[in-house]
Design an enzyme around this catalytic site. Structure first.
Site, PDB file in Angstrom:
ATOM      1  CD  GLU A  56      -2.766   0.955   2.574  1.00 17.74           C
ATOM      2  OE1 GLU A  56      -2.750  -0.069   3.277  1.00 17.74           O
ATOM      3  OE2 GLU A  56      -3.439   1.963   2.848  1.00 17.74           O
ATOM      4  NE  ARG A 281       3.940  -7.976  10.850  1.00 16.52           N
ATOM      5  CZ  ARG A 281       3.277  -7.274   9.913  1.00 16.52           C
ATOM      6  NH1 ARG A 281       2.260  -7.804   9.293  1.00 16.52           N
ATOM      7  NH2 ARG A 281       3.623  -6.045   9.636  1.00 16.52           N
ATOM      8  CE  LYS A 291       2.999   0.108   4.964  1.00 14.39           C
ATOM      9  NZ  LYS A 291       2.556   0.009   3.572  1.00 14.39           N
TER      10      LYS A 291
HETATM   11  P1  ATP Z   1       2.271  -2.106   8.099  1.00 17.31           P
HETATM   12  O1  ATP Z   1       1.441  -2.978   8.980  1.00 17.31           O
HETATM   13  O2  ATP Z   1       3.638  -1.838   8.608  1.00 17.31           O
HETATM   14  O3  ATP Z   1       1.580  -0.865   7.629  1.00 17.31           O
HETATM   15  P2  ATP Z   1       1.442  -3.540   5.836  1.00 17.31           P
HETATM   16  O4  ATP Z   1       1.389  -5.000   5.928  1.00 17.31           O
HETATM   17  O5  ATP Z   1       0.149  -2.824   5.973  1.00 17.31           O
HETATM   18  O6  ATP Z   1       2.537  -2.996   6.822  1.00 17.31           O
HETATM   19  P3  ATP Z   1       1.668  -3.369   3.028  1.00 17.31           P
HETATM   20  O7  ATP Z   1       2.125  -2.249   2.208  1.00 17.31           O
HETATM   21  O8  ATP Z   1       0.243  -3.784   2.955  1.00 17.31           O
HETATM   22  O9  ATP Z   1       2.091  -3.040   4.513  1.00 17.31           O
HETATM   23  O10 ATP Z   1       2.596  -4.635   2.809  1.00 17.31           O
HETATM   24  C1  ATP Z   1       2.916  -5.131   1.547  1.00 17.31           C
HETATM   25  C2  ATP Z   1       3.300  -6.565   1.681  1.00 17.31           C
HETATM   26  O11 ATP Z   1       4.400  -6.711   2.569  1.00 17.31           O
HETATM   27  C3  ATP Z   1       2.171  -7.394   2.243  1.00 17.31           C
HETATM   28  O12 ATP Z   1       2.041  -8.559   1.463  1.00 17.31           O
HETATM   29  C4  ATP Z   1       2.601  -7.715   3.632  1.00 17.31           C
HETATM   30  O13 ATP Z   1       2.121  -8.957   4.032  1.00 17.31           O
HETATM   31  C5  ATP Z   1       4.120  -7.691   3.531  1.00 17.31           C
HETATM   32  N1  ATP Z   1       4.705  -7.325   4.803  1.00 17.31           N
HETATM   33  C6  ATP Z   1       4.477  -6.205   5.503  1.00 17.31           C
HETATM   34  N2  ATP Z   1       5.149  -6.222   6.662  1.00 17.31           N
HETATM   35  C7  ATP Z   1       5.844  -7.396   6.692  1.00 17.31           C
HETATM   36  C8  ATP Z   1       6.729  -8.016   7.636  1.00 17.31           C
HETATM   37  N3  ATP Z   1       7.042  -7.421   8.776  1.00 17.31           N
HETATM   38  N4  ATP Z   1       7.251  -9.204   7.314  1.00 17.31           N
HETATM   39  C9  ATP Z   1       6.947  -9.801   6.158  1.00 17.31           C
HETATM   40  N5  ATP Z   1       6.123  -9.283   5.234  1.00 17.31           N
HETATM   41  C10 ATP Z   1       5.562  -8.102   5.498  1.00 17.31           C
HETATM   42 MG    MG Z   2      -1.398  -3.798   4.566  1.00 24.29          MG
END
Ligand code: ATP
Ligand code: MG
Length: 583
Positions: A56, A281, A291
């Protein structure tokens, strides 16, 4: 200076990483690679492998994302498939072009290439809307006028079933009419939603008539003001995967509970249906990875920006001096599992140390200089000594260093009154100046007012040129040094963990995670002395300062100003931990 190896886009699988560990060999990879290998064997997806990395664009990528990138692009590369870069830009309020740019830049820098396969979820808004109409027609979705609070209240809890919304039994015609009018902008924000009609008594809360669309009169970076209804994540994500004909939709564990919903939407629509697979994760100690929190650190100016070298962002790690190879190696060592865990940041540091040990040229730099006058070395005379560029890389060769009557050594390398275990310089003691000579401390000069040691008067032994002694006389220490007349001045930034506790959420009652910020996470040294061979070194270049650590030239550097970031020290905490746990 010898050049470092390239780090251009498309070199994924470079530098000693086996290219095809999983291909056709079950058990050679992790459980996800095993699934992909099995699917290829049974021809489940007609021999195709399509993964995606779906960020995102509401922040910069962090090291957790790197794990997902390495996994998705790695699987695609190893199995001759494709990995899409898809911006999951369904939320108009938060997304920004700067994030899109940084994400693309980060993925490329990590060494991966999406080729033609760059997608934006917002490009599918029309199709998503059509699909929603299809569910309404089927009697599987309805417009609900409950407020957000009421929806929450009606949803029930883990132990009590939910209650049907009074709008659940609206006719298909009424739903079609209302949904269309929602789209046309007839209703204010928050007044109505479109919900899936599933089961308000489902033990899985995600299945209790989840919201598919909400009304939000907001401008979207891609679609402008065309839409005032926006799809919710669970509704949108499966459709995005389906439209792109993804085979394996790999996501993190918190979506395990959402999988039944992912499957329900696609089954009800009868469309192409990828397989969702969840993995744990990445969490790392001494930092935060959400984020939202990273944004807070940026906005509150607790750090200098998303690319502050203390941030766990890819841009931050890059600026700090991490290599893409080191980050890929780290992700590989962490592996892919189904169990959440916290990885020690020492492992990440170990990986960059291992990589830079191979490739970073050694140079001498004095961070906290102490002036040393070599009294028996003629004034005005300059000698050249030969120094090895990288003992790990014979091809790196040698360079010449100027040696003269006045040199700087590290303040820490001298003690006037040394304790037993201190073997470095002290009054009357002899040490080796690396690649140069043995020197002996004859006299200590102090500031009359403060008593601070400001200079050492030493003598050198001309017979020890190169740092060896013809009479077999031993010294207990070898110090790094820089010739005063030839030194370049530099600013050096030393970093420590961003948080003082392994778990930033380990707080006293009433305090929040920010109370655990490390007030000493950045120390700036302004008047460091660097050997002259580094004149003109470009931003981004990495070196080892002998005995001190690995350092990287910061983009803040300019023609008259050199700034270094310490990437890591030379002390390998991970090796220590690994040894302790093994023994
Ligand atoms: P945050 O919770 O920090 O905002 P998010 O998961 O909402 O992170 P996205 O931009 O949706 O952020 O993530 C893109 C991809 O990266 C998704 O497929 C998510 O599962 C993966 N991802 C995000 N954080 C991690 C992590 N700590 N370890 C592994 N994969 C991750
Ligand atoms: Mg997300």
């Amino acid at each position: 200076m010898n050049k470092e190896h390239g780090e251009h886009a498309g070199d994924c699988g470079a530098a000693g990483e086996p290219k095809e560990p999983g291909r056709g060999k079950p058990g050679a990879g992790d459980f996800i690679r095993d699934i992909v290998a099995d699917d290829l064997r049974t021809n489940k997806w007609d021999g195709r492998v399509v993964t995606r990395f779906p960020p995102e664009p509401n922040g910069y990528l962090h090291i957790g994302h790197a794990k997902s990138i390495c996994l998705n692009f790695g699987v695609a590369t190893e199995f001759n498939g494709k990995c899409h870069l898809r911006f999951d830009d369904t939320n108009p309020a938060k997304e920004e072009q700067e994030y899109v740019r940084s994400i693309k830049d980060n993925v490329r820098w990590l060494g991966f290439d999406w080729g033609e396969n760059l997608f934006f979820a917002s490009d599918y808004f029309d199709r998503m809307y059509e699909y929603a109409v299809q569910l309404v027609r089927k009697g599987k979705a309805y417009v609900c006028d409950l407020t957000a609070d009421q929806i929450r209240e009606y949803r029930g809890t883990l132990t009590t079933p939910g209650k049907d919304s009074p709008y659940r039994s609206r006719s298909v015609e009424e739903n079609l009419d209302l949904f269309e009018r929602m789209r046309k902008g007839e209703f204010p924000d928050g007044s109505r939603v479109l919900r899936a009609k599933i089961d308000m008594a489902s033990p899985n809360l995600n299945m209790r008539d989840p919201v598919m669309y909400r009304i939000l009169h907001a401008t979207h970076h891609n679609t402008g003001d065309k839409w005032c209804i926006y799809p919710m994540y669970d509704w949108a994500h499966g459709l995005e995967d389906s439209i792109e004909r993804v085979t394996h939709s790999i996501c993190t564990l918190e979506f395990e509970n959402h999988r039944p919903l992912y499957d329900w939407f696609l089954d009800e629509l009868g469309v192409y249906h990828p397989q969702q697979i969840e993995f744990a994760r990445l969490n790392i100690n001494y930092t935060v990875m959400s984020k939202r929190r990273l944004l807070e650190l940026v906005q509150a100016r607790i750090v200098s920006g998303w690319d502050d070298p203390r941030m766990p962002t890819i841009s931050g790690l890059r600026r700090r001096g991490f290599t893409p190879e080191a980050i890929r190696a780290f992700c590989k060592r962490v592996g892919v599992a189904k169990m959440d865990s916290v990885v020690d940041v020492a492992l990440l540091e170990h990986c960059v140390r291992e990589d830079l040990n191979r490739r970073a040229p050694r140079v001498m730099a004095v961070l906290r200089p102490l002036r040393v006058v070599i009294e028996n070395f003629p004034e005005g005379k300059v000698e050249e000594v030969e120094a090895v560029n990288n003992p790990e890389d014979a091809a790196a060769g040698t360079r010449k260093l100027p040696f003269s009557r006045v040199v700087y050594i590290e303040r820490d390398d001298f003690m006037e009154d040394p304790p037993k275990k201190f073997f470095r310089l002290a009054p009357g003691r002899e040490v080796r100046l690396r690649y140069a000579y043995y020197v002996k401390c004859e006299k200590v000069v102090k500031d009359e007012k403060t008593g601070e040691v400001i200079e050492l008067r030493c003598t050198y032994d001309p017979a020890t040129k190169g740092g060896g002694s013809p009479d077999g006389r031993k010294v207990k220490a070898t110090l790094h040094w820089v010739s005063a007349a030839h030194a370049i001045e530099a600013e050096v930034r030393l970093y420590d963990h961003l948080f003082v506790k392994p778990d930033p959420d380990d707080v006293e009652p009433g305090k929040d995670w920010k109370s655990n910020l490390n007030p000493r996470s950045l120390e700036t040294l302004k008047a460091c002395k660097i050997e002259p061979s580094l004149a003109g070194i470009e931003a981004g270049r990495r070196v080892q300062f002998e005995r001190l650590g690995y350092f990287c030239v910061d983009p803040d550097s300019s023609a008259g100003r050199l700034v270094f970031n310490r990437t890591v020290t030379l002390r390998d905490e991970w090796a220590k931990i690994a040894k302790e746990t093994a023994g």
